[in-house]
Motif scaffolding. Structure first.
Motif, PDB file in Angstrom:
ATOM      1  N   TYR A   1       0.818  -1.208   0.000  1.00 38.30           N
ATOM      2  CA  TYR A   1       0.000   0.000   0.000  1.00 38.30           C
ATOM      3  C   TYR A   1       0.853   1.260   0.000  1.00 38.30           C
ATOM      4  O   TYR A   1       1.861   1.344   0.711  1.00 38.30           O
ATOM      5  N   GLN A   2       0.432   2.229  -0.802  1.00 39.53           N
ATOM      6  CA  GLN A   2       0.979   3.574  -0.695  1.00 39.53           C
ATOM      7  C   GLN A   2       0.216   4.263   0.434  1.00 39.53           C
ATOM      8  O   GLN A   2      -1.010   4.335   0.398  1.00 39.53           O
ATOM      9  N   VAL A   3       0.932   4.751   1.433  1.00 39.48           N
ATOM     10  CA  VAL A   3       0.266   5.394   2.564  1.00 39.48           C
ATOM     11  C   VAL A   3       0.873   6.765   2.829  1.00 39.48           C
ATOM     12  O   VAL A   3       2.075   6.983   2.648  1.00 39.48           O
ATOM     13  N   LEU A   4       0.019   7.688   3.244  1.00 46.15           N
ATOM     14  CA  LEU A   4       0.448   9.019   3.666  1.00 46.15           C
ATOM     15  C   LEU A   4       0.619   8.992   5.180  1.00 46.15           C
ATOM     16  O   LEU A   4      -0.298   8.613   5.896  1.00 46.15           O
ATOM     17  N   VAL A   5       1.785   9.379   5.644  1.00 42.87           N
ATOM     18  CA  VAL A   5       2.104   9.316   7.067  1.00 42.87           C
ATOM     19  C   VAL A   5       1.826  10.675   7.720  1.00 42.87           C
ATOM     20  O   VAL A   5       2.212  11.718   7.181  1.00 42.87           O
ATOM     21  N   ASP A   6       1.151  10.658   8.859  1.00 41.94           N
ATOM     22  CA  ASP A   6       0.857  11.887   9.594  1.00 41.94           C
ATOM     23  C   ASP A   6       2.162  12.639   9.879  1.00 41.94           C
ATOM     24  O   ASP A   6       3.094  12.088  10.471  1.00 41.94           O
ATOM     25  N   VAL A   7       2.236  13.906   9.453  1.00 41.12           N
ATOM     26  CA  VAL A   7       3.477  14.677   9.599  1.00 41.12           C
ATOM     27  C   VAL A   7       3.842  14.916  11.053  1.00 41.12           C
ATOM     28  O   VAL A   7       5.011  15.173  11.368  1.00 41.12           O
ATOM     29  N   HIS A   8       2.878  14.840  11.969  1.00 41.78           N
ATOM     30  CA  HIS A   8       3.177  15.053  13.382  1.00 41.78           C
ATOM     31  C   HIS A   8       3.856  13.837  14.003  1.00 41.78           C
ATOM     32  O   HIS A   8       4.458  13.939  15.068  1.00 41.78           O
ATOM     33  N   GLU A   9       3.740  12.692  13.343  1.00 40.83           N
ATOM     34  CA  GLU A   9       4.339  11.477  13.875  1.00 40.83           C
ATOM     35  C   GLU A   9       5.673  11.160  13.219  1.00 40.83           C
ATOM     36  O   GLU A   9       6.560  10.597  13.858  1.00 40.83           O
ATOM     37  N   ASP A  10       5.810  11.468  11.933  1.00 43.34           N
ATOM     38  CA  ASP A  10       7.090  11.291  11.249  1.00 43.34           C
ATOM     39  C   ASP A  10       7.148  12.283  10.094  1.00 43.34           C
ATOM     40  O   ASP A  10       6.766  11.972   8.973  1.00 43.34           O
ATOM     41  N   PRO A  11       7.606  13.515  10.358  1.00 44.53           N
ATOM     42  CA  PRO A  11       7.581  14.564   9.331  1.00 44.53           C
ATOM     43  C   PRO A  11       8.539  14.325   8.171  1.00 44.53           C
ATOM     44  O   PRO A  11       8.427  14.977   7.147  1.00 44.53           O
ATOM     45  N   ASN A  12       9.477  13.395   8.307  1.00 43.42           N
ATOM     46  CA  ASN A  12      10.442  13.152   7.243  1.00 43.42           C
ATOM     47  C   ASN A  12      10.073  11.972   6.349  1.00 43.42           C
ATOM     48  O   ASN A  12      10.772  11.674   5.389  1.00 43.42           O
ATOM     49  N   LEU A  13       8.994  11.289   6.664  1.00 39.66           N
ATOM     50  CA  LEU A  13       8.620  10.118   5.864  1.00 39.66           C
ATOM     51  C   LEU A  13       7.587  10.481   4.795  1.00 39.66           C
ATOM     52  O   LEU A  13       7.806  10.242   3.613  1.00 39.66           O
ATOM     53  N   LEU A  14       6.473  11.055   5.197  1.00 42.37           N
ATOM     54  CA  LEU A  14       5.401  11.518   4.304  1.00 42.37           C
ATOM     55  C   LEU A  14       4.756  10.401   3.506  1.00 42.37           C
ATOM     56  O   LEU A  14       3.581  10.128   3.651  1.00 42.37           O
ATOM     57  N   VAL A  15       5.494   9.712   2.601  1.00 37.95           N
ATOM     58  CA  VAL A  15       4.912   8.655   1.772  1.00 37.95           C
ATOM     59  C   VAL A  15       5.704   7.369   1.982  1.00 37.95           C
ATOM     60  O   VAL A  15       6.924   7.361   1.860  1.00 37.95           O
ATOM     61  N   ALA A  16       4.994   6.289   2.297  1.00 34.95           N
ATOM     62  CA  ALA A  16       5.646   4.990   2.498  1.00 34.95           C
ATOM     63  C   ALA A  16       4.939   3.929   1.662  1.00 34.95           C
ATOM     64  O   ALA A  16       3.782   4.098   1.261  1.00 34.95           O
ATOM     65  N   TYR A  17       5.656   2.852   1.403  1.00 40.08           N
ATOM     66  CA  TYR A  17       5.136   1.713   0.632  1.00 40.08           C
ATOM     67  C   TYR A  17       5.202   0.514   1.574  1.00 40.08           C
ATOM     68  O   TYR A  17       6.279   0.001   1.877  1.00 40.08           O
ATOM     69  N   VAL A  18       4.045   0.073   2.058  1.00 43.13           N
ATOM     70  CA  VAL A  18       4.008  -0.829   3.206  1.00 43.13           C
ATOM     71  C   VAL A  18       3.293  -2.139   2.856  1.00 43.13           C
ATOM     72  O   VAL A  18       2.215  -2.123   2.265  1.00 43.13           O
ATOM     73  N   PRO A  19       3.871  -3.280   3.253  1.00 44.45           N
ATOM     74  CA  PRO A  19       3.196  -4.572   3.027  1.00 44.45           C
ATOM     75  C   PRO A  19       1.953  -4.695   3.904  1.00 44.45           C
ATOM     76  O   PRO A  19       1.893  -4.134   5.003  1.00 44.45           O
ATOM     77  N   GLU A  20       1.004  -5.441   3.412  1.00 47.33           N
ATOM     78  CA  GLU A  20      -0.276  -5.563   4.114  1.00 47.33           C
ATOM     79  C   GLU A  20      -0.106  -6.104   5.530  1.00 47.33           C
ATOM     80  O   GLU A  20      -0.793  -5.663   6.459  1.00 47.33           O
ATOM     81  N   GLU A  21       0.817  -7.040   5.723  1.00 47.05           N
ATOM     82  CA  GLU A  21       0.973  -7.653   7.041  1.00 47.05           C
ATOM     83  C   GLU A  21       1.505  -6.674   8.098  1.00 47.05           C
ATOM     84  O   GLU A  21       1.409  -6.951   9.291  1.00 47.05           O
TER      85      GLU A  21
END
Length: 342
Positions: free
Chosen positions: A259-279
């Motif tokens: 999944y392409q996911v948008l990461v909350d900037v207050h929790e990790d402002p340097n990540l923003l977009v991650a590619y994460v396995p379903e598990e």
């Protein structure tokens, strides 16, 4: 080839601050000209417009300091990688670029409509031609990535196999066994390639996902909150990315939805977009109505629904061929007191 196009986006932070985002867009896979042909006067009136490359955040300095918000320019295309397994190991340039190209399409469509509204028909035609080029290339990329081209490739190989078998029989009839041996090897190779292409196409056609567009999720390992904005039935990243992300150590490996996911900037402002396995993702047990900030949110979603998830815009649903999710009107903990008040 396009070497640099960018899109200016502004979105409210939710507390009066504003995030300014200058996004480098498309660096390859297109024949669009480097410069925007639209007159500067027209650009200044568009809600979205192309501008120099870069990435920055701006807002109330005290607010940013309190929340420890910090974004380093250039992370989107930083190829230096740490080997330690942390949240940054799932950062994906390809996922981020896919989103930015989607923004580019939306921007061009907005420009076309605006030009028509102000009766600038020549400019509208130029923009429409550019949009057609972008959409055509995006479709080709999606077909290659998601198996549509694999399906046609398998069909082409099947036709070639039929022809080679006819040639093989002809060579055998003429007792030309050296040619027959070569043809047999070619047939075996094509059959293997055809089987692989067919399997890839079937994976995309029959893919089932545990999460949907706009759904809020939590990373089981790193703990951050995120929102789903894209999905693939299998890992579509490079082998080097999979090595950095330790995909081979996952229980389900690379043959699971990512999944392409948008990461909350207050929790990790340097990540923003991650590619994460379903598990590695889990849905919250209770509706998450908490605040969620990300510079892409207002361009990909209409807002939050009553369950706390985000409602994807029509174009995003069409991109992934997903229906609109309807939130049940009656929640399990609701009582029927409303009828008595009627």
């Amino acid at each position: 080839m396009v070497q640099g196009a960018s899109l200016t986006c502004l979105t409210a932070s939710g507390n009066g601050g504003v995030y300014g985002l200058i996004i480098p867009l498309w660096r390859r896979h297109s024949k669009l000209p480097r410069k925007n042909p639209v007159a500067s006067g027209f650009e200044s009136q568009c809600p979205l417009h192309l501008c120099p490359q870069g990435l920055h955040f701006r807002g109330n300095p005290n607010t940013l300091k309190r929340r420890n918000l910090r974004v380093e320019a250039g992370w989107l295309f930083n190829k230096g990688g740490e080997q330690e397994l942390d949240a940054s190991s799932e950062r994906s340039e390809n996922a981020n670029e896919d989103i930015l190209i989607f923004f580019f399409q939306l921007d061009l469509a907005t420009r076309v409509q605006y030009a028509l509204n102000v009766e600038q028909y020549d400019i509208a035609q130029q923009l429409r031609n550019k949009l057609a080029e972008v959409e055509g290339e995006v479709i080709r990329q999606q077909e290659a990535k998601r198996g549509s081209s694999s399906k046609s490739e398998a069909q082409d190989k099947a036709i070639s196999i039929i022809r080679l078998r006819a040639d093989l029989q002809n060579a055998i009839d003429k007792e030309n066994y050296a040619v027959a041996a070569e043809l047999r090897d070619q047939i075996s190779k094509l059959e293997a390639e055809s089987l692989a292409a067919t399997a890839k196409a079937l994976v995309y056609e029959k893919a089932q996902y545990a999460f949907r567009l706009g759904q809020k999720v939590k990373h089981q390992t790193f703990g951050y909150r995120a929102v789903v904005c894209g999905m693939d039935p299998i890992c579509c990243e490079s082998s080097s990315w999979m090595e950095t992300a330790h995909v081979e150590k996952l229980a389900r490996g690379s043959s699971q939805p990512f999944y392409q996911v948008l990461v909350d900037v207050h929790e990790d402002p340097n990540l923003l977009v991650a590619y994460v396995p379903e598990e590695n993702l889990v849905a919250p047990e209770k509706p998450d109505m908490g605040r969620f900030d990300h510079p892409y949110i207002s361009f990909l979603f209409y807002g939050m629904d009553t369950a706390g998830d985000f409602i994807p815009i029509k174009q995003l649903r069409e991109k992934y061929n997903k229906p609109r999710h309807e939130v049940p009107m009656d929640r399990p903990d609701d009582d029927s007191s409303g009828g008595a008040d009627a």
